[in-house]
Write a protein that holds these residues in place. Structure first.
Motif, PDB file in Angstrom:
ATOM      1  N   ALA A  30      -9.631 -19.060  40.287  1.00 19.89           N
ATOM      2  CA  ALA A  30      -8.501 -18.090  40.557  1.00 19.89           C
ATOM      3  C   ALA A  30      -9.120 -16.586  41.536  1.00 19.89           C
ATOM      4  O   ALA A  30      -7.979 -16.049  42.431  1.00 19.89           O
ATOM      5  N   ARG A  31     -10.039 -16.337  40.989  1.00 17.17           N
ATOM      6  CA  ARG A  31     -10.495 -15.056  41.054  1.00 17.17           C
ATOM      7  C   ARG A  31     -10.259 -15.344  42.837  1.00 17.17           C
ATOM      8  O   ARG A  31     -10.246 -14.435  43.519  1.00 17.17           O
ATOM      9  N   ILE A  77      -2.230 -21.632  39.687  1.00 17.57           N
ATOM     10  CA  ILE A  77      -1.020 -21.747  38.560  1.00 17.57           C
ATOM     11  C   ILE A  77      -0.823 -22.940  38.044  1.00 17.57           C
ATOM     12  O   ILE A  77      -1.119 -23.881  38.327  1.00 17.57           O
ATOM     13  N   ARG A 133      -2.604 -18.166  44.080  1.00 16.86           N
ATOM     14  CA  ARG A 133      -2.789 -17.921  42.688  1.00 16.86           C
ATOM     15  C   ARG A 133      -3.045 -19.860  42.317  1.00 16.86           C
ATOM     16  O   ARG A 133      -2.499 -20.084  43.426  1.00 16.86           O
ATOM     17  N   ALA A 166      -7.018 -15.268  44.509  1.00 17.61           N
ATOM     18  CA  ALA A 166      -6.655 -14.069  44.900  1.00 17.61           C
ATOM     19  C   ALA A 166      -7.020 -12.954  46.047  1.00 17.61           C
ATOM     20  O   ALA A 166      -8.492 -12.746  45.879  1.00 17.61           O
ATOM     21  N   PRO A 167      -6.098 -12.415  46.632  1.00 12.62           N
ATOM     22  CA  PRO A 167      -4.567 -11.730  45.604  1.00 12.62           C
ATOM     23  C   PRO A 167      -3.796 -12.554  46.968  1.00 12.62           C
ATOM     24  O   PRO A 167      -2.491 -12.510  46.661  1.00 12.62           O
ATOM     25  N   HIS A 187      -1.301 -25.387  42.892  1.00 11.38           N
ATOM     26  CA  HIS A 187      -0.619 -25.912  40.627  1.00 11.38           C
ATOM     27  C   HIS A 187      -1.430 -26.702  40.544  1.00 11.38           C
ATOM     28  O   HIS A 187      -1.119 -27.604  41.336  1.00 11.38           O
ATOM     29  N   PRO A 246      -7.952 -11.996  37.449  1.00 12.40           N
ATOM     30  CA  PRO A 246      -7.351 -11.703  38.693  1.00 12.40           C
ATOM     31  C   PRO A 246      -6.102 -13.528  39.173  1.00 12.40           C
ATOM     32  O   PRO A 246      -7.310 -14.699  38.557  1.00 12.40           O
ATOM     33  N   GLY A 247      -5.507 -13.595  39.702  1.00  6.60           N
ATOM     34  CA  GLY A 247      -4.538 -14.828  40.849  1.00  6.60           C
ATOM     35  C   GLY A 247      -4.981 -16.256  39.629  1.00  6.60           C
ATOM     36  O   GLY A 247      -4.998 -17.513  39.470  1.00  6.60           O
ATOM     37  N   ILE A 248      -4.904 -15.721  38.154  1.00  7.77           N
ATOM     38  CA  ILE A 248      -4.443 -17.558  36.510  1.00  7.77           C
ATOM     39  C   ILE A 248      -3.271 -17.203  36.624  1.00  7.77           C
ATOM     40  O   ILE A 248      -2.970 -16.025  36.055  1.00  7.77           O
ATOM     41  N   GLU A 249      -2.355 -17.810  36.596  1.00  7.82           N
ATOM     42  CA  GLU A 249      -1.270 -17.615  35.684  1.00  7.82           C
ATOM     43  C   GLU A 249      -0.503 -19.025  35.484  1.00  7.82           C
ATOM     44  O   GLU A 249      -1.311 -20.007  35.795  1.00  7.82           O
ATOM     45  N   ASP A 297      -0.592 -21.019  47.287  1.00  7.24           N
ATOM     46  CA  ASP A 297      -0.486 -21.182  45.913  1.00  7.24           C
ATOM     47  C   ASP A 297      -1.788 -22.934  45.579  1.00  7.24           C
ATOM     48  O   ASP A 297      -0.996 -23.722  46.082  1.00  7.24           O
TER      49      ASP A 297
END
Lengths: 305, 278
Positions: free
Chosen positions: B238-239, B248, B246, B242-243, B217, B268-271, B215
């Protein structure tokens, strides 16, 4: 009316009274429902109530949207239809009633709604669906009705459907002309996108745009100016002014946008590009885009309240 | 213009227009460190006598060389060849040197390094960008301060911009870089300032350097603007993460949240980290 069509049918429906309105729309909707075709009706607020109450129980099976919100920027209507088709069509036909043109809409909005009507033929030409577009002939200017004859392959008048001899297809005009001349306002010409952005945000604040909408305008202007500087090669000219209850920002450059549906479809999640004009359409209350041999002219409008 | 007011944990990028401008800047930067009781290290792509000569205007130069408060080291001896350069080991070395300086009674280690030779090709520049990010994380946690010099004339504009971008403090009199990616606290990274077409490439290179499968951050509370292309760069990294990993986002500006919702609804992968912010 048959239950399914091999491709798009797109009649304009001319009505002159509430009775006409109900007499035209209710059988269209109930006929669709009986044929198993999902129905989406996007009408300006008061007309929603008229249709809902006339349909009685059948209203529950219809998806209603307030066109005065959805169609505030008419470029957002095609995506909404596409979403409905994707979610509900299941390989069959659907029915859509769209009334983006109502009496009292400002001229620039009517112009964009008319372009939207013409683009429907391009966007959904091979989609099995019927799009019925009501026009209030008693209250709309004659020019708007003339345009409806040019943007619709068929007309529904007094319960009879016939082809429209004036239908023009796309493009509506052989070549776009630039937008009507911008009134005197503040203007800047630069290749530096950040300078253009700061210029716009400073003036938008001064003209009374709320902070979050200044942010929307900054993103939209940056996107359009970036395209201009990158693809058109050379500086972009930007102009900003106050027009009644909105701030308008006009950008012109020498590049050309050839996809008439640019900004009206959201690319697949893994696609790198194609989201710029889409976002501009989502963030601005009206986007006027003209592109021709002379270049590209885009006008962004953000409401003051 | 010369650098002033910098102390421990500052990591500064100085883009210079000439050799002599860089030397003046380095002297002034090292002089400030000497007055603050730092141990000093001067690095450039030159032989040792030339390095000593560069610092002829540094007050107390000879005495500091004698006492060991000042050291000069040719670039090649520090970093080795660009293709065999081991970023992690070099970061560790600086960390150790800074600790040793502290133990020897100095406030810490102050480094002035002209490193243009490490970034002469775009591949080398990308690699050195990754190194600069790792150094930045070390500087934030060590009694270490550094000024990295890059030459406008030896490097192409993209390399200069990308290397500037990964410093929390940047000086470029001609073409200031308005955004920055650098180390934050708690293993986070920070994206600050304005991101637009001028920094898309730098952002992509910088973030890719951080994407090693886990991940990532990103603290965004000081991000004042990000455009569609900037969000595209975030989504693209982020893509790639993933998976397994992430990207963040912490305290993203409202406009960034809106852009993600409107145009990247299923990326995908972005939060966005929840339970933070206003």
């Amino acid at each position: 009316m048959t239950s399914s069509h091999p491709c798009l049918r797109h009649p304009a429906f001319f009505y002159a009274s509430r009775e006409d309105y109900v007499a035209g729309l209710v059988p269209f909707i109930t006929g669709g429902l009986q044929a198993g075709e999902p129905v989406l009706a996007a009408l300006p607020g008061p007309n929603l109530d008229v249709v809902r109450s006339s349909l009685e129980d059948a209203a529950e099976d219809v998806t209603f949207l307030d066109m005065s919100k959805l169609g505030r920027n008419p470029a957002r209507i095609i995506p909404a239809i596409r979403r409905f088709v994707k979610d509900r069509a299941a390989g069959g036909s659907v029915r859509f009633i769209g009334e983006p043109i109502w009496p009292g809409r400002p001229r620039a909005e009517l112009e964009e709604a008319t372009r939207h009507e013409a683009l429907l033929n391009l966007a959904f030409g091979t989609t099995p669906m019927t799009i019925l577009c009501p026009y209030d002939t008693a209250r709309l200017p004659a020019k708007v009705i003339d345009d409806a004859r040019r943007t619709h392959p068929e007309l529904l008048v007094g319960g009879h459907r016939r082809t429209s001899p004036e239908y023009a297809g796309w493009p509506l005009h052989p070549d776009d002309a630039p937008l009507p001349r911008a009134p005197a306002g503040e203007s800047m010409t630069s290749e530096d996108v950040a300078c253009l952005r700061h210029f716009v945000t400073d003036h938008a604040r001064r003209l009374g745009v709320a902070a979050d909408r200044v942010g929307d305008l900054a993103i939209a202007v940056t996107e359009v100016a970036t395209n201009a500087v990158r693809h058109a090669g050379g500086p972009a000219t930007l102009r900003i002014w106050n027009d009644r209850d909105a701030v308008v920002c006009d950008i012109s450059d020498r590049g050309r946008i050839t996809d008439p549906l640019a900004g009206r479809h959201l690319p697949a999640p893994d696609a790198e590009s194609g989201r710029g004009l889409w976002l501009v359409n989502q963030l601005c209350d009206l986007v006027e885009l003209r592109s021709g041999h002379w270049g590209t002219n885009i006008r962004l409008r953000v409401a003051l309240n | 213009m010369s650098p002033a007011g910098y102390g421990p944990n500052d990591h500064l990028c100085w883009v210079h227009e000439s050799e002599s401008a860089w030397v003046d800047t380095a002297v002034s930067y090292l002089d400030e460190g000497a007055r603050g009781q730092d141990q000093l290290l001067y690095v450039a792509d030159k032989r040792e006598p030339e390095l000593v000569d560069d610092l002829r205007d540094l007050s107390g130069r000879d005495a500091m060389l004698e006492s060991g408060q000042l050291r000069v080291v040719p670039l090649g001896e520090v970093y080795g060849a660009t293709d065999s350069f081991d970023e992690a080991r070099q970061v560790h070395t600086y960390h150790e040197l800074a600790q040793a300086a502290r133990q020897a009674g100095y406030r810490g280690l102050r480094l002035a390094a002209e490193a243009s030779s490490m970034a002469r090709t775009s591949e080398a520049a990308q690699r050195f960008t990754r190194y600069e990010l790792m150094v930045d994380a070390a500087i934030a946690e060590s009694p270490l301060s550094a000024m990295c010099g890059y030459s406008r004339h030896l490097l192409d504009d993209d390399a200069v911009r990308t290397l500037s971008f990964v410093h929390p403090i940047r000086h470029d009199a001609k073409r200031p870089v308005k955004g920055s990616l650098h180390a934050g606290g708690d293993g986070h990274w920070r994206l600050d300032g304005e991101i637009d077409v001028a920094t898309w490439e730098a952002l992509g290179i910088g973030l890719s350097a951080l994407a090693d499968g886990a991940d990532v951050h990103l603290d965004l509370e000081d991000l004042t603007f990000i455009d569609v292309g900037g969000v595209r760069a975030l989504a693209s990294v982020a893509r790639a993460l993933a998976p397994e990993g992430r990207l963040i986002l912490h305290e993203p500006p409202d406009t960034l949240r809106r852009m993600l919702e409107l145009a990247w609804p299923d990326a995908p992968g972005i939060e966005v980290a929840e339970g933070e912010g206003p």
